[in-house]
Design a protein around this motif. Structure first.
Motif, PDB file in Angstrom:
ATOM      1  N   PHE A 241       0.833  -1.206   0.000  1.00  0.00           N
ATOM      2  CA  PHE A 241       0.000   0.000   0.000  1.00  0.00           C
ATOM      3  C   PHE A 241       0.870   1.260   0.000  1.00  0.00           C
ATOM      4  O   PHE A 241       0.548   2.240  -0.687  1.00  0.00           O
TER       5      PHE A 241
ATOM      6  N   GLN B  95       0.944   4.030  -3.081  1.00  0.00           N
ATOM      7  CA  GLN B  95       0.758   5.462  -2.878  1.00  0.00           C
ATOM      8  C   GLN B  95       1.957   6.249  -3.374  1.00  0.00           C
ATOM      9  O   GLN B  95       1.810   7.330  -3.967  1.00  0.00           O
TER      10      GLN B  95
ATOM     11  N   ARG C  18       1.740   6.604  -7.112  1.00  0.00           N
ATOM     12  CA  ARG C  18       0.765   7.641  -7.510  1.00  0.00           C
ATOM     13  C   ARG C  18       1.392   9.025  -7.357  1.00  0.00           C
ATOM     14  O   ARG C  18       1.169   9.912  -8.198  1.00  0.00           O
ATOM     15  N   ILE C  19       2.161   9.221  -6.287  1.00  0.00           N
ATOM     16  CA  ILE C  19       2.814  10.513  -6.082  1.00  0.00           C
ATOM     17  C   ILE C  19       3.862  10.765  -7.169  1.00  0.00           C
ATOM     18  O   ILE C  19       3.969  11.872  -7.712  1.00  0.00           O
TER      19      ILE C  19
END
Length: 221
Positions: A210, A214, A217-218
């Protein structure tokens, strides 16, 4: 799970087609261990004492050497953006990438380690414990390293930054793994060290996919 196994199969096929990229870390791993007796001492008592630390340091360095390629090709050809936009959970796809990376880089080192341990005159008790620590520790290294790779995948020269991010996270694995092997060689109990490594692996399996998703995505935003 269909997407999981399809992505693992794809990464293994790509690794087979670019065998040189994945062979270099293994060659680096073997060279560190085999050259160490020439630079320090070829005497068996000295090598036996230092063998756990030498082999595990070689594993860490070879693992760092192969980490950057985990998401690099997908980032360059746009496949990483498609993974982020796909309807499948990104954390599951990340776990597939990490598993494929471990099969290509961590598992071969697990197979090479007994031969290198014999070269370092490690007794059979230490070799057995070394294999257990590598079986638990190398997936942990891949899971932890995936977070750093995801944070630096968008950088042109992120290798140095990746090392600075990931290397401090590897220190507990190095300490407890080498301590467990040394304790096994000395005939001391090593259950506490193994329990700690297993706890770290469970924690990484739970949180790292997870966190990596994330971070991806950043990096792509």
């Amino acid at each position: 799970m269909t997407a999981f196994f399809a992505l693992v199969r794809r990464d293994l096929l790509l690794a087979f087609r670019h065998r040189a990229e994945w062979f270099n870390p293994l060659l680096f791993f073997g060279m560190i261990v085999t050259l160490f007796p020439l630079g320090v001492s070829p005497e068996a008592p000295v090598l036996r004492i230092m063998a756990p630390g030498v082999i595990w340091i070689a594993v860490l360095l070879a693992g760092l050497f192969s980490l950057e390629s985990m998401f690099r090709s997908d980032f360059d050809d746009g496949a990483l953006e498609q993974m982020v936009l796909s309807p499948h959970p990104l954390a599951l796809l990340v776990l597939a990438k990490v598993f494929a990376h471990w099969l290509v880089s961590g598992f071969p080192m697990l197979l090479m380690a007994p031969l290198l341990a014999l070269l370092m005159t490690m007794p059979s008790e230490g070799i057995a414990m070394l294999e257990w620590t590598l079986l638990v520790g190398t997936p942990l290294l891949s899971l932890t390293g995936s977070i750093g790779v995801a944070l630096t995948v968008g950088l042109r020269r992120g290798g140095v930054l990746l090392t600075l991010i990931v290397l401090p996270l590897y220190i507990p694995v190095l300490i407890f793994s080498t301590n467990a092997v040394s304790a096994a060689v000395a005939g001391l109990p090593m259950g506490g060290q193994l329990d700690f490594l297993l706890a770290l692996l469970v924690l990484a399996l739970t949180l790292a996919p997870f966190a990596t998703a994330q971070a991806l995505r950043i990096s792509l935003s």
